[in-house]
Each structure stands twice: as structure tokens, then as C-alpha cells.
Motif scaffolding. Structure first.
Motif, PDB file in Angstrom:
ATOM      1  N   VAL A  26     -59.921 -30.662 -23.522  1.00  0.00           N
ATOM      2  CA  VAL A  26     -59.377 -31.756 -24.728  1.00  0.00           C
ATOM      3  C   VAL A  26     -60.216 -31.872 -25.711  1.00  0.00           C
ATOM      4  N   LEU A  64     -57.550 -25.254 -25.139  1.00  0.00           N
ATOM      5  CA  LEU A  64     -57.396 -26.146 -24.115  1.00  0.00           C
ATOM      6  C   LEU A  64     -56.658 -25.264 -23.012  1.00  0.00           C
ATOM      7  N   TRP A  68     -58.338 -24.938 -19.086  1.00  0.00           N
ATOM      8  CA  TRP A  68     -57.746 -25.547 -17.969  1.00  0.00           C
ATOM      9  C   TRP A  68     -57.207 -24.486 -16.886  1.00  0.00           C
TER      10      TRP A  68
END
Length: 494
Positions: A26, A64, A68
Motif C-alpha cells: 500500500v 502493490l 502482495w
């Protein structure tokens, strides 16, 4: 009580890591998206490439998603959904465009490939093939591993590597079931399934039938350089590399993930007994084999019969999916069992790939990277291109990775006395083997469905595997290809 306490501590540590990884993704998105505009990229001809707000947003989503995916903070398919969501929410691309990529023909090809795997398992064809193979390779786990790698490479000579992975996956499941009854992952399981994914990529570089990237790259090269590279010329230069990587990867996995058991005593006899218990081949097995065989044949013939070339391979392979239901080989239950997590993974990969491409972010990256080598030694320049393509193909379509780098590289190459052929072939080698991320190639995602490894483990083993790939590419550029007659450098004054 002590065990419960230890488990609680372990769970707490995992949650902490998950939170940190999620927050890191984030933060990377926020920093890149809201940072001031970045400088233009300028190629050697003086042409400027602006990184637009949308392009910077694409890079933010890219960071991002990559974070992830590697740390698997949420299911990988859910991360893919975030790719579409972020594009729509932050006006990077319209929602209609961002989510349309989730049903790209390449995604549907992967879906159809997974259905083929389901059919092979359901009909019993995979067990029949697995038992016959084990009767041949014997009881040594090292030879079982080598046997599967060789079969995988051979099949990629005539089939797309995605289809090969989908065909072999249930076969490997059947083989692994004879290795252990335990559900937890093993070293042999990791080597078997990750190895299949890696070797499918290695084999796919050998012919134009192994993947679409070869034909597209050759067409692209002809447009820029005005030179034709034939089917057999490509195979001549690529076959030694593909097969060398196959055997090196076997050694790689035997070294880093040696099987817990050197042999499986009585395996050959057990395989023979299980094979005989299957009885005569059934109607469903015959139908499934014929349907899949015809689909593979038609897809292969597209490279040789001009009339078939306009027909998309996805439409061909989806015909097999429909026929499985027409002939009642599969039913609704099997459709519901398709691993949609894997399908969504590639949906997101296509979306971020197109996003980087259409916003100009990918070309901006390519120009900035390649101009660093415009005054370098020719070998450093070639390896710099190879490294860039290798990294990019882990995140976006390998065809796109080549397409954004080749034009810039071919502009710089003459100033350094580098022949275009070596740039093309070194790029094709590395673009076929994305060893770092699951989204790099469909076989990676198919292998992940085995639950033998995490995305983080795939990334960790992919680092030394990628170093090995770069070393082999360097060997090809410096030693092998010159011996085989490939032009590497241009004559003085040429």
C-alpha cells in the motif's frame, strides 16, 4: 498446552509478516502514485517518452500487486481483483477497459487448459499414463524427476507450454500419490511441480509451437530489420539452450530440493499392478484423448497451414471444453471445481500487463534502462537487454516485454557494433523462463495449484534459477552461438 502456545506464537508471527507485507504494498502504491511527475525517458535518437499520470499510476499498481503476490497476503486471485479495482478507482484506465482484460483470450486459454487437466484426471487417462511412465523410469526418485522433465520438454516441441503443463499436471499428481500419502508439502513435491513449470518454459523456446512469443518476435524483427528468421533457424539456435536448461534445472532441483527418499521400493511392480487394475481403456478415455489430440493438432497446424492461421488458438481449445460437456465426459460439478483462484491470477496479470503497455509506463521503463548501456561494452549491453526482458516477463506478457525493448535495443545496437540476431535470440531465451512470479507464465500458476509450494517459495527458488538462466544466456552469447555461426558483432564500419 505447550504446543498450543507455540502454535499461537507462530500464528502471531505470520500475521505480523502478512500485515507488514500488505502495508508495504500500500505504501509503495501511495508513494509512487502521489509523487511529483517523473523526468522523461530519452532514447539515443533524442526522442522523449513522457511518464503520464496514468503511467505513474500503472507503476504504482504494479508495485502493490507484485508485493502482495510474492508474500501472498491475500489469495493470489484476490490480489488480481485489486489490480482492476485500483485502475478504476484512481482513474488509471476506465473500469470497462481494465476489467475487460480479465476475459482476455489468453485467460480463457488457461481456463480451457485447466479443464483438460480435469478431464484427464476424471477419466483415468493420467493414471494410465503415469503408471506406464513409472514402469519405464523405475524406482529412483532422481530418474522419475528427470523422466518427467524430459517428457515435458519433448511435448513443448509440438504443443504450447500451457497445454503441456495442463496435460502433465494430473499425471504428476498421480505420480506424487505413489510417493507419499501425506498432505503436507515435500521436497520431492516442490521439485516435481516447480520443475515442471520451469522446464515447460525452457522447452517452449525451442520451436515456434511452444509459445506464441516466438512467432510474434520474429515478425517484429522482420519489420524492424527487414530480415526473415525461419522456423528451423530458430530451432537450430534454441534447441541446445532449451535442452541444456532442462538438464541443468534437473541438477538444480536435485541439489536444492533433494527428494526425501532416494528410491521408492517396489514402485515399478506397484505401478504395473495398478495399471492392470485399470482394465481396458474406457469410452470416456478414448473420447477425451481424441478431442484433446485434435485440438492440439489443429493448434500446431496453424503454423504451417495459412488457412488456419487466422483462427485463434483460444477458440480451438475452448471447442474441446464444450465437447467434454456435449459427450457428457464432464458435468456441472466439474465446472464448479475449476481452480478459479488460478484463472483470476492470470486475469489480473493480463490487466496489469496491458495497463503498463497502454499507459506508456513499460516503454518509459525500457528506455530508461537501456540507455544506461548505450556506451557500454557490447556484451554488457546484450546482457542488460536480456536482464530487462527477464524481469519484465515475470510481470507482463513476454511478447510485450520483447516488443517494448527490441525497438530501443535495435536503435542502440549498431553504435556498439552488435548484430540484431543476438539481441533477438537472447531476448527470446529469457522471455520463455519467468522463474520469479506465478504470473510470469501459465505453467507457474498451474503448478501452484498442487499446493506443494507458496508464491514466496517460488520467488525464493526463482532467484538462483534466474541467475543460472543468465549464466546460460551469457555462455550462448559468448561461446555457443558464435561457434554455431550466429552473427554477434557487426564488421568494423558496418
Amino acid at each position: 498446552m505447550v504446543n498450543k502456545a507455540k502454535a499461537a506464537v507462530k500464528e502471531k508471527k505470520f500475521d505480523t509478516l502478512r500485515f507488514v507485507a500488505m502495508l508495504t504494498g500500500v505504501l509503495l502504491f501511495a508513494i509512487v502514485y502521489w509523487s511529483p511527475m517523473w523526468p522523461d525517458a530519452v532514447d539515443p535518437a533524442g526522442k522523449h517518452f513522457i511518464l503520464s499520470r496514468e503511467g505513474k499510476g500503472a507503476l504504482a499498481v504494479f508495485l502493490l500487486a507484485g508485493t502482495w503476490w510474492v508474500f501472498e497476503v491475500v489469495p493470489i486471485g484476490v490480489t488480481s481483483l485489486m489490480i482492476g479495482i485500483l485502475q478504476a478507482l484512481f482513474l488509471i484506465r476506465p473500469a470497462k477497459v481494465a476489467f475487460k482484460d480479465f476475459m482476455d483470450p489468453s485467460v480463457m486459454f488457461i481456463f480451457a487448459s485447466l479443464v483438460i487437466g480435469t478431464v484427464f484426471t476424471k477419466t483415468g487417462l493420467t493414471k494410465r499414463l503415469a503408471y506406464k511412465m513409472l514402469e519405464i523410469v523405475g524406482e529412483r526418485t532422481s530418474m522419475i524427476l528427470l523422466g518427467t522433465f524430459v517428457v515435458c520438454t519433448v511435448l513443448t516441441h509440438i504443443m504450447a507450454h500451457t497445454a503441456v503443463a495442463a496435460t502433465l499436471y494430473p499425471l504428476l499428481i498421480a505420480i506424487y500419490s505413489l510417493y507419499t500419502d501425506e498432505t503436507k508439502p515435500t521436497k520431492f513435491g516442490k521439485a516435481l511441480f516447480m520443475g515442471m513449470a520451469y522446464v515447460a518454459g525452457a522447452g517452449s523456446i525451442i520451436t515456434l509451437l511452444g509459445a506464441a512469443r516466438g512467432a510474434v518476435a520474429l515478425g517484429f524483427f522482420k519489420d524492424i530489420m527487414g530480415q526473415d528468421i525461419s522456423f528451423f533457424t530458430l530451432t537450430y539456435y534454441m534447441a541446445p539452450i532449451g535442452w541444456l536448461m532442462t538438464f541443468l534445472l534437473w541438477g538444480f532441483f536435485m541439489l536444492l530440493l533433494p527428494p526425501e527418499r532416494k528410491t521408492i521400493p517396489g514402485l515399478r511392480q506397484k505401478a504395473a499392478e495398478l495399471s492392470s487394475k485399470l482394465g481396458p481403456i474406457s469410452r470416456d478415455e478414448i473420447l477425451a484423448a481424441v478431442i484433446v489430440g485434435l485440438a492440439i493438432l489443429v493448434m500446431s497446424l496453424r503454423s504451417f497451414i495459412p488457412a488456419l492461421k487466422p483462427i485463434d488458438k483460444t477458440a480451438i481449445i475452448l471447442c474441446s471444453t464444450v465437447l467434454f460437456y456435449v459427450f457428457k465426459i464432464l458435468d456441472l460439478k466439474h465446472l464448479e471445481e475449476v481452480p478459479w483462484n488460478i484463472v483470476l491470477l492470470f486475469s489480473g496479470a493480463m490487466s496489469i500487463g496491458f495497463c503498463l503497455w497502454e499507459t506508456g509506463a513499460a516503454r518509459w521503463l525500457a528506455v530508461n534502462w537501456l540507455v544506461l548501456f548505450q556506451d557500454a561494452h557490447w556484451f554488457v549491453f546484450v546482457m542488460g537487454i536480456a536482464f530487462f526482458v527477464m524481469m519484465m516477463t515475470n510481470f507482463i506478457m513476454n511478447v510485450a516485454a520483447i516488443a517494448i525493448s527490441l525497438p530501443v535495443a535495435l536503435v542502440i545496437a549498431p553504435y556498439l557494433g552488435v548484430a540484431g540476431e543476438v539481441i533477438l535470440f537472447s531476448s527470446l531465451v529469457v522471455s520463455g523462463m519467468p522463474f520469479l512470479l506465478l504470473v510470469g507464465a501459465a505453467p507457474n500458476a498451474i503448478a501452484y495449484n498442487s499446493k506443494q509450494f507458496t508464491s514466496g517459495e517460488f520467488f525464493a527458488y526463482g532467484i538462483p534459477a534466474s541467475i543460472l538462466l543468465m549464466a546460460v544466456t551469457a555462455f550462448a552469447v559468448l561461446v555457443l552461438w558464435p561457434i554455431m555461426g550466429m552473427p554477434i558483432t557487426l564488421p568494423a564500419g558496418g
